[in-house]
Motif scaffolding. Structure first.
Motif, short mmCIF file in Angstrom:
data_model
loop_
_atom_site.label_atom_id
_atom_site.label_comp_id
_atom_site.label_asym_id
_atom_site.label_seq_id
_atom_site.Cartn_x
_atom_site.Cartn_y
_atom_site.Cartn_z
N GLY A 174 0.81 -1.22 0.00
CA GLY A 174 0.00 0.00 0.00
C GLY A 174 0.84 1.27 0.00
O GLY A 174 2.01 1.26 0.38
N GLY A 175 0.22 2.36 -0.44
CA GLY A 175 0.90 3.64 -0.50
C GLY A 175 0.81 4.40 0.81
O GLY A 175 0.56 3.82 1.87
N LYS A 176 1.00 5.70 0.74
CA LYS A 176 1.07 6.52 1.95
C LYS A 176 -0.27 7.16 2.29
O LYS A 176 -1.10 7.38 1.42
N ALA A 177 -0.45 7.44 3.58
CA ALA A 177 -1.56 8.27 4.02
C ALA A 177 -1.12 9.72 3.97
O ALA A 177 0.04 10.03 4.26
N GLU A 178 -2.03 10.59 3.59
CA GLU A 178 -1.69 12.02 3.56
C GLU A 178 -1.33 12.52 4.96
O GLU A 178 -0.33 13.21 5.16
N PHE A 179 -2.15 12.14 5.95
CA PHE A 179 -1.87 12.40 7.36
C PHE A 179 -2.20 11.14 8.14
O PHE A 179 -3.08 10.36 7.77
N TYR A 180 -1.49 10.94 9.26
CA TYR A 180 -1.68 9.72 10.06
C TYR A 180 -1.63 10.07 11.54
O TYR A 180 -0.78 10.83 11.99
N ALA A 181 -2.57 9.52 12.33
CA ALA A 181 -2.61 9.73 13.77
C ALA A 181 -2.85 8.40 14.47
O ALA A 181 -3.61 7.56 13.98
N GLU A 182 -2.21 8.22 15.62
CA GLU A 182 -2.34 6.99 16.41
C GLU A 182 -2.63 7.37 17.86
O GLU A 182 -1.75 7.35 18.71
N PRO A 183 -3.89 7.76 18.15
CA PRO A 183 -4.22 8.22 19.50
C PRO A 183 -4.08 7.11 20.53
O PRO A 183 -4.24 5.93 20.22
N ARG A 184 -3.82 7.52 21.77
CA ARG A 184 -3.71 6.56 22.87
C ARG A 184 -4.98 6.48 23.70
O ARG A 184 -5.12 5.58 24.53
N ALA A 243 -8.76 17.49 11.88
CA ALA A 243 -9.23 17.12 10.55
C ALA A 243 -10.39 18.02 10.13
O ALA A 243 -10.46 18.46 8.97
N TYR A 244 -11.29 18.30 11.06
CA TYR A 244 -12.43 19.17 10.75
C TYR A 244 -11.94 20.57 10.39
O TYR A 244 -12.43 21.18 9.43
N ALA A 245 -10.97 21.08 11.15
CA ALA A 245 -10.45 22.43 10.91
C ALA A 245 -9.80 22.54 9.54
O ALA A 245 -9.86 23.58 8.88
N LYS A 246 -9.15 21.45 9.10
CA LYS A 246 -8.44 21.46 7.83
C LYS A 246 -9.30 20.93 6.67
O LYS A 246 -8.84 20.88 5.52
N GLY A 247 -10.52 20.51 6.97
CA GLY A 247 -11.39 19.98 5.92
C GLY A 247 -10.92 18.66 5.35
O GLY A 247 -11.09 18.39 4.15
N LEU A 248 -10.34 17.80 6.20
CA LEU A 248 -9.77 16.54 5.73
C LEU A 248 -10.78 15.40 5.82
O LEU A 248 -11.57 15.32 6.76
N GLU A 249 -10.74 14.53 4.85
CA GLU A 249 -11.48 13.28 4.93
C GLU A 249 -10.82 12.41 5.99
O GLU A 249 -9.59 12.39 6.12
N VAL A 250 -11.60 11.66 6.77
CA VAL A 250 -11.07 10.83 7.85
C VAL A 250 -11.37 9.36 7.58
O VAL A 250 -12.49 8.99 7.24
N THR A 251 -10.36 8.52 7.75
CA THR A 251 -10.51 7.07 7.64
C THR A 251 -10.00 6.44 8.92
O THR A 251 -8.92 6.79 9.40
N VAL A 252 -10.77 5.52 9.49
CA VAL A 252 -10.39 4.85 10.73
C VAL A 252 -9.95 3.43 10.43
O VAL A 252 -10.62 2.70 9.68
N ILE A 253 -8.82 3.02 11.01
CA ILE A 253 -8.33 1.65 10.86
C ILE A 253 -7.95 1.09 12.22
O ILE A 253 -7.87 1.82 13.21
N GLU A 274 -2.01 1.06 -3.69
CA GLU A 274 -0.65 1.58 -3.84
C GLU A 274 -0.66 3.10 -4.01
O GLU A 274 0.36 3.76 -3.80
N GLU A 275 -1.82 3.66 -4.36
CA GLU A 275 -1.93 5.11 -4.49
C GLU A 275 -2.13 5.80 -3.16
O GLU A 275 -2.11 7.03 -3.07
N GLY A 276 -2.32 5.03 -2.08
CA GLY A 276 -2.44 5.59 -0.76
C GLY A 276 -3.84 6.06 -0.41
O GLY A 276 -4.81 5.76 -1.11
N ILE A 277 -3.94 6.81 0.69
CA ILE A 277 -5.22 7.26 1.22
C ILE A 277 -5.18 8.76 1.44
O ILE A 277 -4.32 9.27 2.17
N PRO A 278 -6.07 9.52 0.81
CA PRO A 278 -6.11 10.96 1.05
C PRO A 278 -6.68 11.28 2.42
O PRO A 278 -7.42 10.50 3.00
N GLY A 279 -6.33 12.45 2.95
CA GLY A 279 -6.87 12.90 4.22
C GLY A 279 -6.15 12.30 5.41
O GLY A 279 -4.98 11.93 5.34
N LEU A 280 -6.88 12.19 6.53
CA LEU A 280 -6.31 11.72 7.79
C LEU A 280 -6.71 10.27 8.06
O LEU A 280 -7.89 9.93 8.02
N VAL A 281 -5.73 9.44 8.35
CA VAL A 281 -5.97 8.07 8.79
C VAL A 281 -5.75 8.02 10.31
O VAL A 281 -4.70 8.43 10.80
#
Length: 280
Positions: free
Chosen positions: A10-20, A32-42, A52-59
């Motif tokens: 797989g490709g890259k995420a535009e932004f990535y967060a791993e909260p605790r 993400a809301y402030a920046k108008g980013l699409e959010v994907t949860v994994i 391979e083209e990755g994921i736009p927005g925040l993962v």
């Protein structure tokens, strides 16, 4: 995203967060809301195929959200806890019922999201409730109801599971439970030189996905670097250098072959993110 998928493709995420914790997750959603980013949860990526083209927005990955508590026969786990650790903690506290699904990789939240099953046991047999966070920042509780797990995407990438509660069976026979658990871990063993997935297809009313794959002659080497496992037919083994496109092509070929030979249409259980080229 190669580091966050069991396929290591797989490709890259535009932004990535791993909260605790939930508060970290809410902060990520606010950003993400402030920046108008699409959010994907994994989760930990065991049931995840990323283009391979990755994921736009925040993962947002829940893999670092850990913690567990036990109240009577109720075990409550945070989403990033591995299924193996949840089973071990249950046995340590004289609670049984999860041993049959030992050996399935990934987290407890991932197991709930796909209704992990093995050896005639599934998470849905023990599921009591799950708390989840929607992408607009609201927390909800989803209790068990009889047809909940019959639907694909009961928990999808537009919500973040923050806790899972399982109702287990109290028992003093913890030594026997641990022996059963180790037996099932050994049964699910996959050679470490190969990467593998969780279940690819949901079972159909006509037959299990594993039986459909075997009857259609899809298991084993097929000339590519991805193959349906001969030992666990409803999972895919990959060899070094395999790409997401090869895995996606095998999934599509499997669906078509099963429909042509058996007249059965299987829905995918695995989560597929991003865009893929038309494949074989």
């Amino acid at each position: 995203m190669k580091k966050h998928s069991s396929f290591s493709t797989g490709g890259k995420a535009e932004f990535y967060a791993e909260p605790r914790n939930v508060y970290d997750a809410l902060s990520a959603l606010e950003m993400a809301y402030a920046k108008g980013l699409e959010v994907t949860v994994i989760g930990a990526g065991t049931h995840l195929l990323v283009s391979e083209e990755g994921i736009p927005g925040l993962v947002i990955s829940a893999s670092s959200m850990k913690g567990m508590s036990i109240k009577g026969d109720l075990l409550i786990a945070s989403p990033g806890e591995t299924l193996d650790n949840v089973i071990n903690q249950a046995i340590d506290h004289n609670l049984i019922g999860l041993e049959e699904i030992a050996g399935i990789p990934g987290t407890i939240a991932g197991a709930v999201a796909v209704n992990a099953e093995a050896n005639n046991r599934s998470i849905s047999d023990l599921f009591f409730y799950a708390d989840y966070l929607t992408l607009n920042g609201e927390i909800h509780r989803r209790p068990f109801f009889y047809d909940f797990f019959s639907k694909k995407g009961s928990f999808s990438t537009d919500c973040l599971i923050i806790s899972v509660a399982l109702r287990l069976k109290p028992s003093r026979a913890s030594a026997e439970a641990r022996e059963r658990k180790e037996k099932y871990v050994e049964k699910m063993y996959i050679p470490p030189c190969r990467r593998f997935s969780g279940k690819i297809f949901m079972d159909s009313p006509e037959m299990s996905a594993s039986d459909a794959i075997k009857l259609s002659g899809l298991t084993g080497y097929n000339g590519s670097r991805a193959e349906f496992s001969e030992y666990q037919p409803n999972s895919i083994l990959t060899y070094p250098g395999c790409t997401s496109d090869e895995i996606y092509a095998l999934i599509q070929r499997g669906k078509r072959t099963i429909k042509d030979k058996l007249g059965i249409e299987l829905d995918t259980s695995i989560t597929i993110l991003g865009s893929f080229r038309n494949s074989l």
